[in-house]
Write a protein that holds these residues in place. Structure first.
Motif, PDB file in Angstrom:
ATOM      1  N   LEU A 506       0.856  -1.182   0.000  1.00 12.36           N
ATOM      2  CA  LEU A 506       0.000   0.000   0.000  1.00 12.36           C
ATOM      3  C   LEU A 506       0.889   1.227   0.000  1.00 12.36           C
ATOM      4  CD1 LEU A 506      -2.791   1.402   0.405  1.00 12.36           C
ATOM      5  CD2 LEU A 506      -2.372   1.215   2.875  1.00 12.36           C
ATOM      6  N   TYR A 507       0.623   2.193  -0.895  1.00 14.24           N
ATOM      7  CA  TYR A 507       1.435   3.395  -1.004  1.00 14.24           C
ATOM      8  C   TYR A 507       0.736   4.569  -0.323  1.00 14.24           C
ATOM      9  CZ  TYR A 507       4.826   1.344  -4.225  1.00 14.24           C
ATOM     10  OH  TYR A 507       5.815   0.577  -4.772  1.00 14.24           O
ATOM     11  N   ILE A 508       1.517   5.317   0.471  1.00 11.49           N
ATOM     12  CA  ILE A 508       1.036   6.531   1.121  1.00 11.49           C
ATOM     13  C   ILE A 508       1.921   7.674   0.642  1.00 11.49           C
ATOM     14  CG2 ILE A 508       0.495   7.668   3.296  1.00 11.49           C
ATOM     15  CD1 ILE A 508      -1.062   5.099   2.893  1.00 11.49           C
ATOM     16  N   LEU A 509       1.339   8.632  -0.048  1.00 10.80           N
ATOM     17  CA  LEU A 509       2.103   9.755  -0.584  1.00 10.80           C
ATOM     18  C   LEU A 509       1.709  11.024   0.170  1.00 10.80           C
ATOM     19  CD1 LEU A 509       4.027  11.003  -2.663  1.00 10.80           C
ATOM     20  CD2 LEU A 509       2.073  11.241  -4.225  1.00 10.80           C
ATOM     21  N   ASP A 510       2.651  11.560   0.931  1.00 11.68           N
ATOM     22  CA  ASP A 510       2.406  12.776   1.718  1.00 11.68           C
ATOM     23  C   ASP A 510       1.145  12.659   2.558  1.00 11.68           C
ATOM     24  OD1 ASP A 510       4.700  13.963   0.794  1.00 11.68           O
ATOM     25  OD2 ASP A 510       3.688  15.021  -0.854  1.00 11.68           O
ATOM     26  N   GLY A 511       0.943  11.484   3.174  1.00 11.84           N
ATOM     27  CA  GLY A 511      -0.190  11.274   4.069  1.00 11.84           C
ATOM     28  C   GLY A 511      -1.471  10.839   3.387  1.00 11.84           C
ATOM     29  N   VAL A 512      -1.465  10.736   2.059  1.00 10.02           N
ATOM     30  CA  VAL A 512      -2.677  10.357   1.313  1.00 10.02           C
ATOM     31  C   VAL A 512      -2.494   8.952   0.747  1.00 10.02           C
ATOM     32  CG1 VAL A 512      -4.201  10.924  -0.619  1.00 10.02           C
ATOM     33  CG2 VAL A 512      -3.116  12.757   0.709  1.00 10.02           C
ATOM     34  N   GLU A 513      -3.472   8.068   0.985  1.00 13.62           N
ATOM     35  CA  GLU A 513      -3.410   6.701   0.468  1.00 13.62           C
ATOM     36  C   GLU A 513      -3.557   6.706  -1.050  1.00 13.62           C
ATOM     37  OE1 GLU A 513      -5.823   3.760   2.262  1.00 13.62           O
ATOM     38  OE2 GLU A 513      -5.337   4.330   4.331  1.00 13.62           O
ATOM     39  N   LYS A 514      -2.604   6.069  -1.721  1.00 13.72           N
ATOM     40  CA  LYS A 514      -2.626   5.970  -3.172  1.00 13.72           C
ATOM     41  C   LYS A 514      -2.969   4.563  -3.647  1.00 13.72           C
ATOM     42  CE  LYS A 514      -1.534  10.204  -4.187  1.00 13.72           C
ATOM     43  NZ  LYS A 514      -2.456  11.066  -4.954  1.00 13.72           N
ATOM     44  N   GLY A 515      -3.259   3.665  -2.716  1.00 11.86           N
ATOM     45  CA  GLY A 515      -3.616   2.302  -3.080  1.00 11.86           C
ATOM     46  C   GLY A 515      -2.403   1.463  -3.411  1.00 11.86           C
ATOM     47  N   LYS A 516      -2.668   0.280  -3.965  1.00  9.85           N
ATOM     48  CA  LYS A 516      -1.593  -0.653  -4.319  1.00  9.85           C
ATOM     49  C   LYS A 516      -1.219  -0.495  -5.795  1.00  9.85           C
ATOM     50  CE  LYS A 516      -2.900  -3.948  -0.752  1.00  9.85           C
ATOM     51  NZ  LYS A 516      -3.122  -5.353  -0.379  1.00  9.85           N
ATOM     52  N   GLY A 517       0.024  -0.830  -6.085  1.00 14.34           N
ATOM     53  CA  GLY A 517       0.481  -0.747  -7.468  1.00 14.34           C
ATOM     54  C   GLY A 517       0.744   0.671  -7.932  1.00 14.34           C
ATOM     55  N   PHE A 518       0.902   1.587  -7.014  1.00 14.71           N
ATOM     56  CA  PHE A 518       1.178   2.980  -7.374  1.00 14.71           C
ATOM     57  C   PHE A 518       2.509   3.080  -8.116  1.00 14.71           C
ATOM     58  CE2 PHE A 518       3.169   7.083  -6.191  1.00 14.71           C
ATOM     59  CZ  PHE A 518       2.264   7.946  -6.797  1.00 14.71           C
ATOM     60  N   ASP A 519       2.522   3.872  -9.173  1.00 12.58           N
ATOM     61  CA  ASP A 519       3.726   4.022  -9.992  1.00 12.58           C
ATOM     62  C   ASP A 519       4.636   5.064  -9.355  1.00 12.58           C
ATOM     63  OD1 ASP A 519       5.648   4.013 -11.900  1.00 12.58           O
ATOM     64  OD2 ASP A 519       4.437   4.972 -13.470  1.00 12.58           O
ATOM     65  N   LEU A 520       5.645   4.598  -8.647  1.00 15.43           N
ATOM     66  CA  LEU A 520       6.553   5.497  -7.953  1.00 15.43           C
ATOM     67  C   LEU A 520       7.396   6.317  -8.925  1.00 15.43           C
ATOM     68  CD1 LEU A 520       7.307   6.198  -5.039  1.00 15.43           C
ATOM     69  CD2 LEU A 520       9.133   4.520  -5.145  1.00 15.43           C
ATOM     70  N   SER A 521       7.531   5.795 -10.149  1.00 12.25           N
ATOM     71  CA  SER A 521       8.339   6.513 -11.148  1.00 12.25           C
ATOM     72  C   SER A 521       7.658   7.796 -11.610  1.00 12.25           C
ATOM     73  CB  SER A 521       8.611   5.602 -12.357  1.00 12.25           C
ATOM     74  OG  SER A 521       7.390   5.236 -12.993  1.00 12.25           O
ATOM     75  N   SER A 522       6.366   7.961 -11.254  1.00 17.13           N
ATOM     76  CA  SER A 522       5.657   9.184 -11.628  1.00 17.13           C
ATOM     77  C   SER A 522       6.138  10.379 -10.827  1.00 17.13           C
ATOM     78  CB  SER A 522       4.155   8.998 -11.420  1.00 17.13           C
ATOM     79  OG  SER A 522       3.862   8.739 -10.054  1.00 17.13           O
ATOM     80  N   ILE A 523       6.910  10.114  -9.771  1.00 23.40           N
ATOM     81  CA  ILE A 523       7.467  11.188  -8.957  1.00 23.40           C
ATOM     82  C   ILE A 523       8.937  11.338  -9.307  1.00 23.40           C
ATOM     83  CG2 ILE A 523       7.817  12.033  -6.607  1.00 23.40           C
ATOM     84  CD1 ILE A 523       5.687  10.081  -5.690  1.00 23.40           C
ATOM     85  N   LYS A 524       9.381  12.544  -9.517  1.00 20.49           N
ATOM     86  CA  LYS A 524      10.786  12.774  -9.818  1.00 20.49           C
ATOM     87  C   LYS A 524      11.640  12.395  -8.611  1.00 20.49           C
ATOM     88  CE  LYS A 524      10.020  16.553 -13.089  1.00 20.49           C
ATOM     89  NZ  LYS A 524      10.307  17.978 -13.398  1.00 20.49           N
ATOM     90  N   ALA A 525      12.745  11.734  -8.881  1.00 17.23           N
ATOM     91  CA  ALA A 525      13.618  11.285  -7.791  1.00 17.23           C
ATOM     92  C   ALA A 525      14.105  12.453  -6.939  1.00 17.23           C
ATOM     93  CB  ALA A 525      14.802  10.508  -8.361  1.00 17.23           C
ATOM     94  N   ASP A 526      14.324  13.615  -7.579  1.00 15.04           N
ATOM     95  CA  ASP A 526      14.819  14.774  -6.846  1.00 15.04           C
ATOM     96  C   ASP A 526      13.771  15.354  -5.910  1.00 15.04           C
ATOM     97  OD1 ASP A 526      17.214  14.519  -8.138  1.00 15.04           O
ATOM     98  OD2 ASP A 526      16.766  16.003  -9.701  1.00 15.04           O
ATOM     99  N   ASP A 527      12.499  15.000  -6.154  1.00 17.74           N
ATOM    100  CA  ASP A 527      11.423  15.540  -5.319  1.00 17.74           C
ATOM    101  C   ASP A 527      11.151  14.685  -4.084  1.00 17.74           C
ATOM    102  OD1 ASP A 527      11.046  17.635  -7.039  1.00 17.74           O
ATOM    103  OD2 ASP A 527       9.463  16.657  -8.200  1.00 17.74           O
ATOM    104  N   ILE A 528      11.759  13.505  -4.002  1.00 17.08           N
ATOM    105  CA  ILE A 528      11.500  12.602  -2.871  1.00 17.08           C
ATOM    106  C   ILE A 528      12.399  12.976  -1.702  1.00 17.08           C
ATOM    107  CG2 ILE A 528      11.585  10.214  -2.060  1.00 17.08           C
ATOM    108  CD1 ILE A 528      10.909   9.301  -4.863  1.00 17.08           C
ATOM    109  N   GLU A 529      11.760  13.218  -0.570  1.00 14.21           N
ATOM    110  CA  GLU A 529      12.508  13.516   0.661  1.00 14.21           C
ATOM    111  C   GLU A 529      12.916  12.233   1.367  1.00 14.21           C
ATOM    112  OE1 GLU A 529      14.096  15.417   4.079  1.00 14.21           O
ATOM    113  OE2 GLU A 529      13.688  16.115   2.048  1.00 14.21           O
ATOM    114  N   SER A 530      11.971  11.301   1.523  1.00 12.90           N
ATOM    115  CA  SER A 530      12.282  10.041   2.207  1.00 12.90           C
ATOM    116  C   SER A 530      11.270   8.978   1.830  1.00 12.90           C
ATOM    117  CB  SER A 530      12.299  10.218   3.729  1.00 12.90           C
ATOM    118  OG  SER A 530      11.001  10.512   4.214  1.00 12.90           O
TER     119      SER A 530
END
Length: 598
Positions: A506-530
């Protein structure tokens, strides 16, 4: 104190279950050796199992990515009214302890009586048997490797059976069983089933001894007749293996009983999972206890002045008290729409005035009045520094007694820099640095890693980050601080496994549930804090069935102020500020109080 009572309850529940298992399933069996083993192992297990998380035996825990988590310190909630005096809990503990001391004294008296008998006896032999001949009448007994008899009070035919009996106690080390359950009785004197178990253990030892005597070829009827006529006058010691007469009728019945069939051995196999399951159900895991404590406390807390008082303990509490004169922190609850409340110290103007203190808001030095009057709802974090050298480096002020740095919600906090470099082959690894080598989640030596062919490395990353090393590798590598970074490599098989795990999580992006199978590549690597990971019970406790396959929590730099709040087990977090990414690896002598941004 509550933890102690919980432990006592857990131990005594299982001890009662152990006795019931013996009484209803094993008592009538003639497998006396197995019964003895059952009593010893099960009783020791009863005292150990509360410290064992049995549930983890049946669950598999895997790490699917590096977790960047700060050190959390759980605050202690205070009631609005102070409590004083002696509580009912204190009285219960006092009574239990007093009676336990009485039993300890009784135990010591018995040891003293045994010493008295030993001092009033001398070494002697009878046929091939060595024993201690007591100078006054005693009931025949053995203690460890010594047999004590007043030879003059017994006939020759009695001595033969007494020695045959007591030598079995000596060679079987039955004194260990006696002492073990005497000690258990001292601590669990209030449990009636412990008294019954103590008697059952002694009775089983007599059954075992009688059986082994008869197995040596002693005539059964003559042995039983001899038992009836052995004189039982004289002194006796309760912690010894006495030539027992109290259970004589039962002993004779068991000697005449038909041996149990091997089919009945299944009863022991039946009891094993029962005790394990009982241990798992009686044990409360740490995560569950924390969650229950938070829920219970939040239900019982009444907010009177739009704030909740929190007392900080340990190093942080002491630092707060020395800096601002109080270790009490105010929890802002005025805005009910906040997902997480804001933590801020109860700054006392009287404590702050008259000291050489400095105050900063969003990088600008301000006066005490400006600092205290800043709207609480606009505060994102408060950093408190006390080390004079650290303050001098930050604001150029000498001999400052303290620096209070306030960060507003309108100012984005400084981002943690992580030096991450993707490599094409092992030849690109910085040879001037010392690395920890992680291959498919397993720590390998440098030579083992260099022996892996480049074509087997689907992903190869060089990470120069103290945060990464401390967060994941400090528990895996004892001397992790001696290394400059981590070489992280994944094989084709590891990449496929990681992909499957990420698809189920299950993916949680900035406190919001994104469900399963979320495409993490849709976020730029430079924008990821942790990226943080929750597995097994912790994931299920926070996200229910949706988190059973793991939870991947992604915090972006646009929402980095929320990074310490990502639905942790404790809804309130305070962490020691540190400079783990610096080359000197020094710890800053400050603390940060932070809340969730709106």
């Amino acid at each position: 104190m509550e933890n102690l009572l919980t432990y006592i309850l857990q131990v005594n529940l299982l001890l009662a279950l152990i006795y019931f298992g013996y009484h209803f399933l094993l008592k009538g069996l003639t497998f006396y050796v197995l019964n003895r083993i059952y009593f010893i192992i099960a009783s020791i297990y009863a005292f150990v199992y509360p410290f064992i998380d049995i549930k983890t035996w049946f669950t598999k825990s895997e790490v699917i990515d590096t977790a960047f988590l700060p050190e959390f310190i759980t605050p202690v909630f205070l009631n609005n009214s102070a409590s004083s005096g002696i509580s009912l809990l204190d009285i219960i503990i006092a009574v239990f302890s007093t009676v336990a001391i009485v039993f300890v004294l009784k135990f010591l008296v018995q040891l003293f009586s045994l010493l008295r008998i030993h001092l009033n006896s001398k070494d002697a032999t009878w046929h091939s048997y060595l024993f201690r001949n007591v100078l006054f009448p005693v009931v025949p007994f053995s203690f460890f490797n010594k047999i004590y008899i007043h030879k003059e009070q017994h006939r020759e035919i009695e001595l033969q059976d007494i020695f045959a009996h007591e030598i079995v106690h000596v060679r079987g080390h039955h004194t260990v069983d006696i002492l073990l359950f005497e000690i258990i009785l001292v601590f669990c004197w209030y449990n009636p089933f412990v008294w019954l178990m103590r008697n059952a253990v002694r009775q089983n030892l007599e059954f075992l001894t009688d059986q082994q005597v008869l197995n040596k070829g002693v005539d059964k009827q003559n042995y039983q007749y001899s038992l009836l006529h052995v004189t039982k006058q004289g002194a006796a010691v309760g912690i010894s293996n006495q030539f027992n007469f109290k259970t004589l009728k039962k002993r004779i019945m068991m000697m005449n009983k038909k041996r149990s069939s091997k089919l009945e051995l299944s009863k022991y196999a039946f009891l094993l999972p029962i005790l394990l399951i009982a241990g798992a159900s009686f044990t409360i895991s740490k995560a569950e206890k924390n969650i229950e404590k938070i829920v219970k406390k939040s239900q019982n807390t009444t907010v009177l002045d739009e704030s909740l008082k929190v007392k900080m303990e340990g190093e942080v509490g002491e630092l707060l008290k020395n800096t601002i004169g109080t270790d009490i922190i105010s929890l802002d609850t005025s805005n009910q729409e906040k997902e997480y409340p804001l933590l801020a110290p109860d700054f006392d103007r009287n404590e702050l005035e008259g000291k050489n203190l400095h105050f900063e808001i969003d990088g600008k030095l301000v006066s005490l009045d400006e600092f205290l009057e800043f709207p609480r709802k606009e505060i994102s974090a408060v950093d408190i520094y006390k080390d004079k050298e650290e303050i001098r480096k930050k604001i150029g002020k000498d001999n400052s007694e303290g620096l209070f740095v306030l960060t507003s919600k309108n100012k984005k906090p400084a981002q943690t820099q992580v030096d991450v470099k993707s490599l094409k082959s092992k030849s690109e690894i910085d040879k001037t640095k010392k690395f920890i080598y992680d291959y498919d989640g397993k720590i390998v030596s440098k030579s083992e890693f260099l022996a892996i062919a480049d074509e087997n490395l689907k992903q190869l990353t060089q990470m120069m980050s103290r945060s990464v090393m401390k967060g994941k590798y400090s528990s895996l590598v004892s001397n992790w601080e001696d290394y400059d970074g981590v070489i992280h490599a994944i094989s084709a098989q590891g990449e496929e496994k990681l992909k499957e795990q990420r698809e189920k999580a299950l993916y949680i992006l900035d406190g919001v549930e994104k469900g399963k199978g979320f495409d993490l590549s849709s976020i730029k690597a430079d924008d990821i804090e942790s990226i943080s990971v929750l597995k097994d019970q912790s994931a299920i406790a926070l996200y229910g069935d949706n988190g059973k396959d793991g939870v991947i929590i992604v915090t972006t730099k646009h929402n980095s102020s929320a990074r310490i709040k990502e639905r942790s087990n404790d809804e309130i977090g305070i962490f020691l500020k540190n400079d783990d990414d610096s080359n000197t690896n020094t710890r800053s002598p400050g603390i940060r109080l932070e809340g969730k941004n709106q």
